[in-house]
Motif scaffolding. Sequence first.
Motif, short mmCIF file in Angstrom:
data_model
loop_
_atom_site.label_atom_id
_atom_site.label_comp_id
_atom_site.label_asym_id
_atom_site.label_seq_id
_atom_site.Cartn_x
_atom_site.Cartn_y
_atom_site.Cartn_z
N ARG A 1 0.90 -1.15 0.00
CA ARG A 1 0.00 0.00 0.00
C ARG A 1 0.94 1.20 0.00
O ARG A 1 1.70 1.39 0.93
N PHE A 2 0.93 1.93 -1.08
CA PHE A 2 1.92 2.98 -1.34
C PHE A 2 3.31 2.35 -1.26
O PHE A 2 3.60 1.44 -1.99
N ASP A 3 4.17 2.80 -0.35
CA ASP A 3 5.52 2.25 -0.26
C ASP A 3 5.70 1.28 0.89
O ASP A 3 6.81 0.86 1.18
N GLU A 4 4.63 0.92 1.56
CA GLU A 4 4.71 0.03 2.72
C GLU A 4 4.30 -1.39 2.32
O GLU A 4 3.18 -1.61 1.84
N GLN A 5 5.19 -2.34 2.55
CA GLN A 5 4.86 -3.74 2.27
C GLN A 5 3.88 -4.23 3.33
O GLN A 5 4.12 -4.09 4.52
N ILE A 6 2.76 -4.79 2.86
CA ILE A 6 1.73 -5.27 3.80
C ILE A 6 1.40 -6.75 3.61
O ILE A 6 0.60 -7.29 4.35
N GLY A 7 2.02 -7.38 2.63
CA GLY A 7 1.74 -8.79 2.39
C GLY A 7 2.74 -9.40 1.44
O GLY A 7 3.68 -8.75 0.98
N GLY A 8 2.52 -10.68 1.16
CA GLY A 8 3.43 -11.43 0.31
C GLY A 8 2.95 -11.51 -1.12
O GLY A 8 2.25 -10.64 -1.63
N ALA A 9 3.30 -12.60 -1.75
CA ALA A 9 3.02 -12.84 -3.17
C ALA A 9 1.52 -12.96 -3.42
O ALA A 9 0.75 -13.30 -2.52
N PRO A 10 1.10 -12.70 -4.67
CA PRO A 10 -0.33 -12.83 -4.99
C PRO A 10 -0.79 -14.28 -4.95
O PRO A 10 -0.07 -15.18 -5.36
N SER A 11 -2.00 -14.49 -4.45
CA SER A 11 -2.62 -15.81 -4.45
C SER A 11 -3.14 -16.12 -5.85
O SER A 11 -3.22 -15.23 -6.71
N GLN A 12 -3.52 -17.35 -6.09
CA GLN A 12 -4.14 -17.72 -7.36
C GLN A 12 -5.42 -16.92 -7.58
O GLN A 12 -5.70 -16.49 -8.70
#
Length: 187
Positions: free
Chosen positions: A145-156
Amino acid sequence: MNRLFLIIALCMTYSHPYRAQEANLEYNFGSKGCGDCGWFVVVDCVMGGLSSGLINVNDSGIVMRGAISLENNGGFASLRTPFDTLDLSQYKELVIRYASSGQDFSFTLNNYRRFWQPRFKATLPVTEGEWKTETVTFESFAQYRFDEQIGGAPSQTALQKILRLGLISSDKVASEYMMQIDFIRFQ
Protein backbone atom coordinates in the motif's frame (compact mmCIF):
# COMPACT_ATOMS: atom_id res chain seq x y z
CA MET A 1 -30.35 -10.46 -42.62
CA ASN A 2 -26.89 -11.20 -44.07
CA ARG A 3 -25.68 -7.75 -43.00
CA LEU A 4 -26.90 -8.34 -39.42
CA PHE A 5 -25.14 -11.72 -39.32
CA LEU A 6 -21.90 -10.13 -40.56
CA ILE A 7 -22.06 -7.44 -37.85
CA ILE A 8 -22.71 -10.04 -35.15
CA ALA A 9 -19.87 -12.23 -36.44
CA LEU A 10 -17.47 -9.28 -36.48
CA CYS A 11 -18.42 -8.33 -32.91
CA MET A 12 -17.93 -11.88 -31.70
CA THR A 13 -14.46 -12.20 -33.24
CA TYR A 14 -13.27 -8.66 -32.55
CA SER A 15 -10.31 -8.45 -30.21
CA HIS A 16 -9.49 -5.17 -28.52
CA PRO A 17 -6.42 -3.93 -30.44
CA TYR A 18 -4.58 -2.84 -27.29
CA ARG A 19 -5.12 -5.93 -25.19
CA ALA A 20 -2.68 -8.78 -25.33
CA GLN A 21 -4.28 -12.13 -26.04
CA GLU A 22 -4.54 -14.28 -22.92
CA ALA A 23 -3.75 -17.52 -24.81
CA ASN A 24 -0.41 -16.00 -25.76
CA LEU A 25 -0.10 -13.14 -23.28
CA GLU A 26 2.60 -10.90 -24.67
CA TYR A 27 2.90 -7.18 -25.18
CA ASN A 28 5.30 -6.75 -28.08
CA PHE A 29 5.85 -3.00 -28.18
CA GLY A 30 7.36 -0.97 -30.99
CA SER A 31 6.41 0.01 -34.49
CA LYS A 32 6.66 -3.62 -35.64
CA GLY A 33 4.49 -4.84 -32.75
CA CYS A 34 1.43 -3.28 -31.19
CA GLY A 35 2.94 0.21 -30.83
CA ASP A 36 2.08 1.45 -27.35
CA CYS A 37 -0.44 -1.40 -26.90
CA GLY A 38 -2.77 1.08 -25.19
CA TRP A 39 -0.35 1.73 -22.30
CA PHE A 40 -0.26 5.33 -21.10
CA VAL A 41 1.65 7.59 -18.69
CA VAL A 42 0.38 8.79 -15.31
CA VAL A 43 2.60 11.08 -13.23
CA ASP A 44 2.15 12.69 -9.84
CA CYS A 45 0.60 15.85 -11.32
CA VAL A 46 -2.74 14.05 -10.94
CA MET A 47 -2.21 14.68 -7.19
CA GLY A 48 -0.51 18.09 -7.43
CA GLY A 49 3.09 16.95 -8.06
CA LEU A 50 5.39 18.36 -10.70
CA SER A 51 6.96 15.24 -12.27
CA SER A 52 6.82 14.76 -16.03
CA GLY A 53 6.57 11.86 -18.42
CA LEU A 54 6.07 11.29 -22.13
CA ILE A 55 6.00 8.17 -24.26
CA ASN A 56 6.97 7.48 -27.82
CA VAL A 57 7.26 4.35 -29.89
CA ASN A 58 10.21 3.33 -32.03
CA ASP A 59 11.38 0.09 -33.67
CA SER A 60 12.87 -1.08 -30.35
CA GLY A 61 9.73 -0.58 -28.25
CA ILE A 62 7.92 1.94 -26.14
CA VAL A 63 9.98 4.62 -24.40
CA MET A 64 8.86 6.60 -21.36
CA ARG A 65 11.08 9.47 -20.29
CA GLY A 66 10.79 12.47 -18.06
CA ALA A 67 11.82 13.81 -14.67
CA ILE A 68 10.78 12.93 -11.14
CA SER A 69 10.19 15.98 -8.96
CA LEU A 70 9.70 15.85 -5.19
CA GLU A 71 8.26 19.38 -5.21
CA ASN A 72 4.67 19.80 -4.06
CA ASN A 73 4.62 16.27 -2.54
CA GLY A 74 5.41 14.65 -5.89
CA GLY A 75 7.65 11.73 -6.64
CA PHE A 76 6.36 9.18 -9.17
CA ALA A 77 5.92 8.41 -12.84
CA SER A 78 4.15 5.35 -14.18
CA LEU A 79 3.25 3.53 -17.37
CA ARG A 80 -0.04 1.61 -17.19
CA THR A 81 -2.58 -0.42 -19.11
CA PRO A 82 -6.21 0.63 -19.27
CA PHE A 83 -8.44 -1.15 -16.77
CA ASP A 84 -9.39 -4.60 -17.98
CA THR A 85 -9.79 -8.03 -16.44
CA LEU A 86 -6.85 -10.38 -16.87
CA ASP A 87 -6.61 -13.90 -15.50
CA LEU A 88 -2.89 -14.50 -14.89
CA SER A 89 -3.41 -17.61 -12.76
CA GLN A 90 -2.24 -19.93 -15.55
CA TYR A 91 1.19 -18.25 -15.59
CA LYS A 92 4.10 -18.49 -13.14
CA GLU A 93 6.27 -15.57 -14.24
CA LEU A 94 6.76 -12.69 -16.61
CA VAL A 95 9.72 -11.98 -18.84
CA ILE A 96 10.48 -8.37 -19.67
CA ARG A 97 13.16 -6.97 -21.96
CA TYR A 98 13.91 -3.41 -20.96
CA ALA A 99 16.52 -0.67 -20.65
CA SER A 100 16.32 2.03 -17.99
CA SER A 101 18.19 4.92 -16.44
CA GLY A 102 17.77 7.31 -13.52
CA GLN A 103 15.43 5.21 -11.34
CA ASP A 104 14.53 1.67 -10.38
CA PHE A 105 11.02 0.82 -11.55
CA SER A 106 8.58 -1.72 -10.17
CA PHE A 107 6.27 -3.90 -12.21
CA THR A 108 2.76 -3.72 -10.72
CA LEU A 109 -0.26 -6.00 -10.72
CA ASN A 110 -3.41 -4.21 -9.59
CA ASN A 111 -6.59 -5.81 -8.27
CA TYR A 112 -8.27 -2.48 -7.48
CA ARG A 113 -9.14 0.68 -9.37
CA ARG A 114 -8.40 3.07 -6.49
CA PHE A 115 -4.79 4.24 -6.11
CA TRP A 116 -4.80 3.87 -2.33
CA GLN A 117 -5.75 0.19 -2.49
CA PRO A 118 -2.97 -2.41 -2.23
CA ARG A 119 -1.12 -3.65 -5.32
CA PHE A 120 1.55 -6.24 -5.97
CA LYS A 121 5.00 -4.99 -6.96
CA ALA A 122 8.34 -6.46 -8.02
CA THR A 123 11.41 -4.27 -8.53
CA LEU A 124 13.18 -4.00 -11.88
CA PRO A 125 16.67 -2.63 -11.20
CA VAL A 126 17.98 0.26 -13.25
CA THR A 127 20.14 -0.91 -16.16
CA GLU A 128 21.99 2.37 -16.89
CA GLY A 129 20.64 2.30 -20.45
CA GLU A 130 21.75 -1.26 -21.25
CA TRP A 131 19.19 -3.79 -22.51
CA LYS A 132 18.38 -6.52 -20.01
CA THR A 133 15.97 -9.45 -20.10
CA GLU A 134 14.60 -10.16 -16.63
CA THR A 135 12.43 -13.08 -15.53
CA VAL A 136 10.22 -12.17 -12.58
CA THR A 137 8.29 -14.95 -10.83
CA PHE A 138 4.95 -14.13 -9.25
CA GLU A 139 6.41 -15.48 -6.00
CA SER A 140 8.87 -12.55 -6.00
CA PHE A 141 6.04 -9.98 -5.97
CA ALA A 142 4.89 -8.54 -2.64
CA GLN A 143 1.76 -6.63 -1.73
CA TYR A 144 2.18 -2.91 -1.02
CA ARG A 145 0.00 0.00 0.00
CA PHE A 146 1.92 2.98 -1.34
CA ASP A 147 5.52 2.25 -0.26
CA GLU A 148 4.71 0.03 2.72
CA GLN A 149 4.86 -3.74 2.27
CA ILE A 150 1.73 -5.27 3.80
CA GLY A 151 1.74 -8.79 2.39
CA GLY A 152 3.43 -11.43 0.31
CA ALA A 153 3.02 -12.84 -3.17
CA PRO A 154 -0.33 -12.83 -4.99
CA SER A 155 -2.62 -15.81 -4.45
CA GLN A 156 -4.14 -17.72 -7.36
CA THR A 157 -7.41 -15.91 -6.63
CA ALA A 158 -5.69 -12.51 -6.81
CA LEU A 159 -4.00 -13.50 -10.09
CA GLN A 160 -7.41 -14.38 -11.57
CA LYS A 161 -8.64 -10.82 -10.99
CA ILE A 162 -5.90 -8.49 -12.24
CA LEU A 163 -7.42 -5.19 -13.42
CA ARG A 164 -4.29 -3.37 -14.54
CA LEU A 165 -0.61 -3.92 -15.26
CA GLY A 166 1.95 -1.19 -14.85
CA LEU A 167 5.42 0.10 -14.18
CA ILE A 168 6.07 2.75 -11.54
CA SER A 169 9.21 4.59 -10.45
CA SER A 170 10.45 3.19 -7.16
CA ASP A 171 13.22 5.39 -5.78
CA LYS A 172 11.46 8.58 -4.66
CA VAL A 173 14.46 10.70 -5.65
CA ALA A 174 14.47 13.72 -7.93
CA SER A 175 16.08 12.73 -11.23
CA GLU A 176 15.56 12.36 -14.93
CA TYR A 177 14.54 8.84 -15.95
CA MET A 178 14.05 6.64 -18.99
CA MET A 179 12.29 3.28 -19.26
CA GLN A 180 12.22 1.50 -22.62
CA ILE A 181 10.41 -1.81 -23.07
CA ASP A 182 10.78 -4.19 -26.00
CA PHE A 183 8.32 -6.85 -24.75
CA ILE A 184 6.52 -8.26 -21.71
CA ARG A 185 5.62 -11.93 -21.89
CA PHE A 186 3.76 -14.04 -19.34
CA GLN A 187 4.66 -17.73 -19.20
